[in-house]
Enzyme design. Structure first.
Site, PDB file in Angstrom:
ATOM      1  N   ASN A  38       0.877  -1.168   0.000  1.00  0.00           N
ATOM      2  CA  ASN A  38       0.000   0.000   0.000  1.00  0.00           C
ATOM      3  C   ASN A  38       0.914   1.218   0.000  1.00  0.00           C
ATOM      4  O   ASN A  38       1.543   1.534   1.004  1.00  0.00           O
ATOM      5  CB  ASN A  38      -0.916  -0.004   1.228  1.00  0.00           C
ATOM      6  CG  ASN A  38      -1.830   1.210   1.274  1.00  0.00           C
ATOM      7  OD1 ASN A  38      -1.439   2.322   0.943  1.00  0.00           O
ATOM      8  ND2 ASN A  38      -3.061   1.000   1.718  1.00  0.00           N
ATOM      9  N   GLU A  69      -3.754   1.781  -2.978  1.00  0.00           N
ATOM     10  CA  GLU A  69      -3.780   3.230  -2.742  1.00  0.00           C
ATOM     11  C   GLU A  69      -2.862   3.968  -3.714  1.00  0.00           C
ATOM     12  O   GLU A  69      -1.977   4.724  -3.322  1.00  0.00           O
ATOM     13  CB  GLU A  69      -3.439   3.578  -1.287  1.00  0.00           C
ATOM     14  CG  GLU A  69      -4.639   3.519  -0.371  1.00  0.00           C
ATOM     15  CD  GLU A  69      -4.521   4.385   0.857  1.00  0.00           C
ATOM     16  OE1 GLU A  69      -4.977   5.539   0.829  1.00  0.00           O
ATOM     17  OE2 GLU A  69      -3.953   3.907   1.866  1.00  0.00           O
ATOM     18  N   TYR A 171      -7.638  -3.732  -2.595  1.00  0.00           N
ATOM     19  CA  TYR A 171      -7.582  -2.718  -1.548  1.00  0.00           C
ATOM     20  C   TYR A 171      -8.949  -2.741  -0.876  1.00  0.00           C
ATOM     21  O   TYR A 171      -9.914  -2.164  -1.359  1.00  0.00           O
ATOM     22  CB  TYR A 171      -7.263  -1.347  -2.141  1.00  0.00           C
ATOM     23  CG  TYR A 171      -7.275  -0.219  -1.125  1.00  0.00           C
ATOM     24  CD1 TYR A 171      -6.791  -0.412   0.165  1.00  0.00           C
ATOM     25  CD2 TYR A 171      -7.768   1.036  -1.459  1.00  0.00           C
ATOM     26  CE1 TYR A 171      -6.807   0.603   1.094  1.00  0.00           C
ATOM     27  CE2 TYR A 171      -7.777   2.070  -0.537  1.00  0.00           C
ATOM     28  CZ  TYR A 171      -7.295   1.844   0.746  1.00  0.00           C
ATOM     29  OH  TYR A 171      -7.314   2.860   1.679  1.00  0.00           O
ATOM     30  N   ASP A 211      -3.805  -4.881   0.699  1.00  0.00           N
ATOM     31  CA  ASP A 211      -4.222  -4.298   1.978  1.00  0.00           C
ATOM     32  C   ASP A 211      -5.617  -4.835   2.255  1.00  0.00           C
ATOM     33  O   ASP A 211      -6.599  -4.366   1.685  1.00  0.00           O
ATOM     34  CB  ASP A 211      -4.220  -2.774   1.872  1.00  0.00           C
ATOM     35  CG  ASP A 211      -4.694  -2.096   3.153  1.00  0.00           C
ATOM     36  OD1 ASP A 211      -5.126  -2.812   4.089  1.00  0.00           O
ATOM     37  OD2 ASP A 211      -4.652  -0.859   3.217  1.00  0.00           O
ATOM     38  N   ASN A 213      -7.075  -4.840   5.220  1.00  0.00           N
ATOM     39  CA  ASN A 213      -7.703  -4.004   6.241  1.00  0.00           C
ATOM     40  C   ASN A 213      -8.331  -4.806   7.375  1.00  0.00           C
ATOM     41  O   ASN A 213      -9.419  -4.475   7.863  1.00  0.00           O
ATOM     42  CB  ASN A 213      -8.722  -3.061   5.602  1.00  0.00           C
ATOM     43  CG  ASN A 213      -8.203  -1.633   5.518  1.00  0.00           C
ATOM     44  OD1 ASN A 213      -7.524  -1.152   6.430  1.00  0.00           O
ATOM     45  ND2 ASN A 213      -8.514  -0.947   4.429  1.00  0.00           N
ATOM     46  N   ASP A 331       2.607   4.574   5.109  1.00  0.00           N
ATOM     47  CA  ASP A 331       2.331   4.078   6.459  1.00  0.00           C
ATOM     48  C   ASP A 331       2.214   2.552   6.445  1.00  0.00           C
ATOM     49  O   ASP A 331       1.914   1.943   7.474  1.00  0.00           O
ATOM     50  CB  ASP A 331       1.074   4.723   7.050  1.00  0.00           C
ATOM     51  CG  ASP A 331      -0.137   4.613   6.142  1.00  0.00           C
ATOM     52  OD1 ASP A 331       0.010   4.193   4.981  1.00  0.00           O
ATOM     53  OD2 ASP A 331      -1.249   4.971   6.588  1.00  0.00           O
TER      54      ASP A 331
END
Length: 351
Positions: A38, A69, A171, A211, A213, A331
């Site tokens: 990401n 992203e 994502y 990602d 999440n 991040d």
């Protein structure tokens, strides 16, 4: 420096020319080394962190790079339908941004890759898939329904079919904090669609990365109590299973477990790394300033079919510490997967 770069054509650089969606391509080398990241704005990483990231890619030499992203808008003028598979270039700023990105992807080692995009209407979300030219997939689509030319909202999916497996780059939408249409409800619908996808497409092994999440178990977060009790502006969800940090609520974790179990899938990193690693065991890190300093989660994954377990050579996270070493400005840190090659009898006895 201009003499080092080719002139970028309006539609795309010649070295990045890709096949049309759903186009059949002749069989070639199967990929064995994968990277997911990401980037938290691919353009910003190109502008600010590209030299270090390029060195990392040169060293690891992945066959496939999955990016989430991207945060580059899709092509198309305001008020018109967007082409989610192409970068916006109808304004001076967008043309300049596209030129910067395409130049970076034309330089070594990225010039050895084909590139596919799935983008949102604005600088939000979006995914990209880079595959070495010697590993070209047979087919690429951009939605869970596997319909040619259709893209998921916000460009959240790229699905590539290789000879012996499919690779799904996603994502996943953030769960959010509230019982609202674009929060809990959106994530529940997404998880149901993923569950349906993995159970209804078992004809070929699936590698699922990106990602996702969600932190599946307590071992996957640095501070379980902090994340379990997290609130946004004091809001408490009506259902206790929805309490806590997005990505670490009981409901998300249970649904993720169901997807793995019903899809007969394995978390490649956790298969190899049974113990908690406070230094290098997380893929996302909170802002080094503020209450999230030092608070980390593992939410970026490689998920593989159970029959691939013995093929896993390595699965690693490449960031460490609370100062985000190895995150290359994002991040999130890159996560890599290496598989062993299949035997010569693979076609007679598919993995």
């Amino acid at each position: 420096m201009k003499r080092f770069f080719k002139t970028v054509e309006k539609d795309s650089d010649a070295s990045l020319k890709k096949p049309k969606p759903n186009e059949e391509i002749e069989e070639n080398k199967e990929p064995l080394k994968f990277l997911t990241w990401n980037a938290n704005s691919f353009l910003l990483r190109v502008k600010n962190n590209w030299n270090d990231f390029t060195k990392f890619i040169t060293t690891f030499d992945p066959d496939v790079i999955a990016i989430q992203e991207v945060r580059m808008p899709a092509a198309g003028s305001k008020g018109t339908p967007k082409n989610q598979g192409e970068l916006k270039d109808d304004t001076n700023p967008s043309r300049e941004e596209k030129k910067i990105l395409m130049r970076a992807l034309s330089s070594p080692p990225f010039g050895n890759y084909l590139v596919w995009w799935s983008l949102a209407d604005s600088k939000y979300a979006g995914t990209a898939l880079l595959v070495k030219k010697c590993c070209k997939p047979k087919r690429v689509v951009f939605n869970l329904d596997q319909i040619a030319s259709k893209h998921e909202p916000d460009g959240r999916v790229i699905l590539a079919e290789f000879e012996t497996f499919r690779l799904l780059n996603t994502y996943v939408p953030n769960n959010g904090w509230k019982e609202e249409a674009n929060s809990f409800q959106r994530r529940r619908k997404w998880d149901k669609r993923i569950l349906d996808f993995v159970t209804q497409n078992s004809d070929k092994p699936l590698i699922w990365c990106g990602d996702l999440n969600v932190s599946h178990e307590e071992i996957d977060v640095s501070h379980p109590e902090f994340f379990s009790s997290a609130k946004l502006n004091g809001y408490v969800a009506p259902n206790k299973e929805d309490w806590g940090q997005p990505g670490f609520t009981s409901s998300e974790r249970k649904r993720f477990g169901t997807i793995l179990r019903e899809g007969k899938l394995v978390d490649a990193y956790r298969f190899l790394h049974k113990d908690k690693d406070m230094e290098q065991g997380f893929s996302w890190s909170g802002n080094p300033v503020g209450k999230y300093r030092g608070k980390r989660m593992r939410i970026d994954y490689f998920i593989v079919p159970e029959e691939f377990k013995e093929k896993i050579v390595a699965c690693e996270m490449h960031g460490q510490g609370i100062e985000l070493q190895g995150f290359y400005g994002s991040d999130h840190c890159p996560v890599t997967l290496e598989l062993s090659p299949s035997s010569n009898s693979q076609k007679e006895d598919p993995v």
